[in-house]
Design a protein around this motif. Structure first.
Motif, PDB file in Angstrom:
ATOM      1  N   TYR A   1       0.729   5.548  10.189  1.00 25.92           N
ATOM      2  CA  TYR A   1       1.697   6.519  10.721  1.00 25.92           C
ATOM      3  C   TYR A   1       2.509   5.960  11.889  1.00 25.92           C
ATOM      4  CZ  TYR A   1      -0.375  10.085   7.730  1.00 25.92           C
ATOM      5  OH  TYR A   1      -0.792  10.798   6.629  1.00 25.92           O
ATOM      6  N   ASP A   2       2.467   4.624  12.064  1.00 26.83           N
ATOM      7  CA  ASP A   2       3.239   3.925  13.097  1.00 26.83           C
ATOM      8  C   ASP A   2       2.839   4.359  14.507  1.00 26.83           C
ATOM      9  OD1 ASP A   2       5.063   2.112  14.108  1.00 26.83           O
ATOM     10  OD2 ASP A   2       6.762   3.498  13.982  1.00 26.83           O
TER      11      ASP A   2
ATOM     12  N   GLU B   1     -11.188  14.268  10.806  1.00 27.34           N
ATOM     13  CA  GLU B   1     -11.284  12.837  10.521  1.00 27.34           C
ATOM     14  C   GLU B   1     -10.023  12.136  11.038  1.00 27.34           C
ATOM     15  OE1 GLU B   1     -13.556  10.952   9.703  1.00 27.34           O
ATOM     16  OE2 GLU B   1     -15.043  12.022   8.494  1.00 27.34           O
ATOM     17  N   SER B   2     -10.159  10.851  11.329  1.00 25.07           N
ATOM     18  CA  SER B   2      -9.070  10.095  11.953  1.00 25.07           C
ATOM     19  C   SER B   2      -7.794  10.103  11.119  1.00 25.07           C
ATOM     20  CB  SER B   2      -9.520   8.658  12.221  1.00 25.07           C
ATOM     21  OG  SER B   2      -9.982   8.036  11.036  1.00 25.07           O
ATOM     22  N   VAL B   3      -7.926  10.058   9.793  1.00 24.06           N
ATOM     23  CA  VAL B   3      -6.732  10.072   8.934  1.00 24.06           C
ATOM     24  C   VAL B   3      -5.928  11.340   9.195  1.00 24.06           C
ATOM     25  CG1 VAL B   3      -5.877  10.062   6.556  1.00 24.06           C
ATOM     26  CG2 VAL B   3      -7.909   8.735   7.137  1.00 24.06           C
ATOM     27  N   LYS B   4      -6.631  12.457   9.296  1.00 25.42           N
ATOM     28  CA  LYS B   4      -5.977  13.752   9.513  1.00 25.42           C
ATOM     29  C   LYS B   4      -5.405  13.837  10.930  1.00 25.42           C
ATOM     30  CE  LYS B   4      -5.812  16.391   6.762  1.00 25.42           C
ATOM     31  NZ  LYS B   4      -4.705  16.652   5.791  1.00 25.42           N
ATOM     32  N   ILE B   5      -6.136  13.336  11.926  1.00 25.17           N
ATOM     33  CA  ILE B   5      -5.629  13.360  13.302  1.00 25.17           C
ATOM     34  C   ILE B   5      -4.298  12.626  13.388  1.00 25.17           C
ATOM     35  CG2 ILE B   5      -6.008  12.525  15.665  1.00 25.17           C
ATOM     36  CD1 ILE B   5      -9.005  12.927  15.241  1.00 25.17           C
TER      37      ILE B   5
ATOM     38  N   ILE C   1       0.861  -1.189   0.000  1.00 24.64           N
ATOM     39  CA  ILE C   1       0.000   0.000   0.000  1.00 24.64           C
ATOM     40  C   ILE C   1       0.895   1.237   0.000  1.00 24.64           C
ATOM     41  CG2 ILE C   1      -1.796   1.272   1.239  1.00 24.64           C
ATOM     42  CD1 ILE C   1      -2.725  -1.440   0.125  1.00 24.64           C
ATOM     43  N   SER C   2       0.632   2.148  -0.939  1.00 28.37           N
ATOM     44  CA  SER C   2       1.466   3.348  -1.042  1.00 28.37           C
ATOM     45  C   SER C   2       0.771   4.608  -0.520  1.00 28.37           C
ATOM     46  CB  SER C   2       1.886   3.569  -2.496  1.00 28.37           C
ATOM     47  OG  SER C   2       0.733   3.714  -3.326  1.00 28.37           O
ATOM     48  N   GLY C   3      -0.523   4.482  -0.153  1.00 34.71           N
ATOM     49  CA  GLY C   3      -1.250   5.637   0.368  1.00 34.71           C
ATOM     50  C   GLY C   3      -2.617   5.213   0.884  1.00 34.71           C
ATOM     51  N   ILE C   4      -3.209   6.029   1.735  1.00 34.15           N
ATOM     52  CA  ILE C   4      -4.558   5.764   2.256  1.00 34.15           C
ATOM     53  C   ILE C   4      -5.427   6.980   1.987  1.00 34.15           C
ATOM     54  CG2 ILE C   4      -3.827   4.092   4.018  1.00 34.15           C
ATOM     55  CD1 ILE C   4      -3.965   6.337   6.099  1.00 34.15           C
ATOM     56  N   ALA C   5      -6.731   6.761   1.753  1.00 27.21           N
ATOM     57  CA  ALA C   5      -7.626   7.885   1.435  1.00 27.21           C
ATOM     58  C   ALA C   5      -9.070   7.510   1.718  1.00 27.21           C
ATOM     59  CB  ALA C   5      -7.484   8.286  -0.027  1.00 27.21           C
ATOM     60  N   ASN C   6      -9.851   8.484   2.139  1.00 28.15           N
ATOM     61  CA  ASN C   6     -11.297   8.304   2.276  1.00 28.15           C
ATOM     62  C   ASN C   6     -12.049   9.246   1.337  1.00 28.15           C
ATOM     63  OD1 ASN C   6     -10.448  10.496   4.018  1.00 28.15           O
ATOM     64  ND2 ASN C   6     -12.543  10.554   4.789  1.00 28.15           N
ATOM     65  N   ASP C   7     -11.300   9.964   0.497  1.00 28.39           N
ATOM     66  CA  ASP C   7     -11.861  10.868  -0.509  1.00 28.39           C
ATOM     67  C   ASP C   7     -11.435  10.345  -1.876  1.00 28.39           C
ATOM     68  OD1 ASP C   7     -12.353  12.957  -2.330  1.00 28.39           O
ATOM     69  OD2 ASP C   7     -12.018  14.501  -0.806  1.00 28.39           O
TER      70      ASP C   7
ATOM     71  N   PHE D   1      -0.620  14.006  14.458  1.00 26.58           N
ATOM     72  CA  PHE D   1       0.211  13.429  15.525  1.00 26.58           C
ATOM     73  C   PHE D   1       1.613  13.088  14.991  1.00 26.58           C
ATOM     74  CE2 PHE D   1      -3.601  11.583  18.109  1.00 26.58           C
ATOM     75  CZ  PHE D   1      -3.791  12.815  18.709  1.00 26.58           C
ATOM     76  N   HIS D   2       1.644  12.500  13.805  1.00 26.43           N
ATOM     77  CA  HIS D   2       2.915  12.136  13.185  1.00 26.43           C
ATOM     78  C   HIS D   2       3.787  13.377  12.968  1.00 26.43           C
ATOM     79  CE1 HIS D   2       5.748  10.172  10.489  1.00 26.43           C
ATOM     80  NE2 HIS D   2       5.490  11.074   9.566  1.00 26.43           N
TER      81      HIS D   2
END
Length: 488
Positions: free
Chosen positions: A96-97, A155-159, A23-29, A163-164
């Motif tokens: 983001y580990d 959204e959780s992806v952004k949170i 997986i090279s990226g994650i997205a909900n849009d 944090f990262h």
């Protein structure tokens, strides 16, 4: 990163394809999908991500996380889960580990006070040498970077991305506002909160697009206290037991009554020309005198919550005192010095409940006159106009009705609605559609002892007119007026 690694903390069913995918990226849009993406099919209030399955597959998504069957080519891996929002939060953390596990995360929930409390905590902890990131209603702060917010809790992806970035910037702590919507929609799922704070709760955010009832609202607020190690809560709130139902954390209380672990005694309003504040003695968990440059009893509660948090991090009493004096929040009872004769402030109060709370608080300072300048947004509930007008007409000595964000309505029509509401009271008023001219009128007609509040815009630095946002910052307008009138 391998798909199987991203799913390590989830219960799921692989209904199609292989887990051995890079997986090279994650997205909900769907607009953010590029080849190699894992796409989260989120069922939102407006659109359903499942309907974009074929489109994102064509764009190169190699895996989809879904709640229900979708039709995509066999080359695409399909993972089915019970709740894609919950799954998105855990996968984002893995992507983001798990940055939240390397920070001390403090979450604040409540109807009012979240924003001010986050800034107070940040100010105190930084005075003690910590580097603190912040996520909230106004902005996200990562070092010197300030990112304007669209949601109280993103959204959780952004949170997880924030944090990262905080870790990369050297932060060891994060403080964030946690809305009931954020909790209900699992935006904060998987975050191991070190401390959760409850400020207060009132019937709010209840309706078709938010919470079905006050009980549901309280339940969602309470979810934070099943997800934190220590709960620091307002012991004076009448709904505390309902909010804490099912909690799994250690609980500490703050407030004004004797029963609280940390309490404020001997409250005194501090009123000087151009300045309003409040002082008190903190007792129980600490023994010290406190003065805050933010007026009102609610500031006492917010500062008690901040003090209680910082005691867990061994912050010195002198640092707490200094930091509380310096803590400022843009657009929250923000004092702007314009005269030695009267006090002027900017506040975000933009509905009847918040305006009533603000004006009632300011009344306690026994001003010569209490002057309220406000408008109402266009293309929104007309009831809000009548309600705010009634509050200002009843509690302020003089009201200046002006424009807010007219959007696609004529400002004069909005002002007429407000006027019809204020006429039901005995309140004196004037109508001035242009907001800058309304502020000019307030300043030029300020009398000794007045407290003047510019309500509604707060931290916002724009005015929305016919689909466009035009720059308008009340702080800048005030300075322009002072220069134009030779009052500097």
């Amino acid at each position: 990163m391998k798909l199987e690694q991203l799913l390590e903390r989830l219960e799921y069913t692989c209904v199609q394809g292989s887990l051995d995918r890079e997986i090279s990226g994650i997205a909900n849009d769907s607009r953010q999908v590029v080849p190699g993406t894992l796409f989260f099919s989120i069922r939102g209030a407006v659109t359903d991500g499942h309907t974009y399955a074929a489109e994102v597959a064509e764009k190169g998504a190699v895996a989809l996380l879904v709640e229900e069957p979708v039709e995509v080519p066999e080359s695409v891996t399909v993972i089915q889960v019970k709740d894609t929002r919950y799954a998105m939060a855990l996968v984002s953390a893995a992507w983001y580990d798990y940055p939240a596990e390397k920070l001390k995360v403090i979450g604040i929930t409540g109807t009012k006070g979240k924003t001010t409390t986050t800034y107070m905590i940040k100010s105190i902890l930084e005075s003690a040498g910590h580097k603190v990131g912040l996520i909230g209603t106004i902005e996200t702060i990562i070092g010197e970077t300030h990112i304007p917010s669209s949601n109280t809790t993103p959204e959780s992806v952004k949170i997880q991305e924030y944090f990262h970035r905080m870790l990369e910037d050297g932060c060891d702590m994060a403080v964030m506002e946690v809305s009931s919507q954020g909790l209900m929609l699992n935006r904060t799922a998987g975050i191991p909160f070190e401390i959760g704070i409850f400020t207060n709760i009132e019937p709010d955010h209840i309706g078709p697009a938010e919470h079905k009832s006050f009980e549901d609202y309280m339940h969602c607020k309470g979810l934070l206290f099943r997800q934190c190690r220590i709960g620091i809560v307002n012991g004076d709130d009448e709904h505390l037991d309902q909010v804490l139902a099912g909690h799994t954390c250690k609980v500490e209380t703050f407030g004004l009554s004797e029963k609280n672990d940390l309490r404020a005694e001997n409250l005194k309003m501090v009123h000087k020309p151009g300045y309003l504040g409040i002082s008190y003695h903190a007792a129980g968990m600490i023994d010290m005198d406190v003065e805050i440059d933010i007026p009102g009893k609610f500031s006492v509660y917010n500062s008690l919550a901040a003090i209680a948090v910082c005691l867990h991090f061994k912050v010195r009493e002198a640092d707490i005192k200094t930091a509380l004096k310096q803590a400022k929040v843009k657009g929250r009872v923000e004092l702007v010095k314009v005269s030695d004769d009267f006090t002027l402030m900017i506040d975000y109060a933009h509905n009847a409940m918040s305006l009533e709370s603000l004006l009632t608080t300011l009344r306690e300072y026994e001003p010569g006159r209490l002057v309220c300048l406000f408008g109402c947004g266009g293309n929104r509930s007309k009831a809000r106009r009548f309600e705010m007008a009634e509050v200002s007409g009843r509690l302020a000595d003089f009201t200046i009705i002006t424009s807010d964000n007219p959007r696609f309505e004529k400002p004069e029509d909005i002002l007429d609605d407000i006027e019809s509401g204020i006429k039901k009271t005995d309140g004196k008023y004037v109508k001035i559609a242009d907001r800058k001219e309304a502020i000019r009128y307030a300043i030029l007609h300020g009398q000794p002892g007045d407290v003047i509040v510019l309500a509604g815009k707060g931290h916002e630095d724009y005015q929305e007119i016919e689909g466009k946002k035009y720059h308008m910052d009340e702080r800048e307008l005030i300075q322009e007026i002072l220069e134009e009138e030779n009052l500097r």
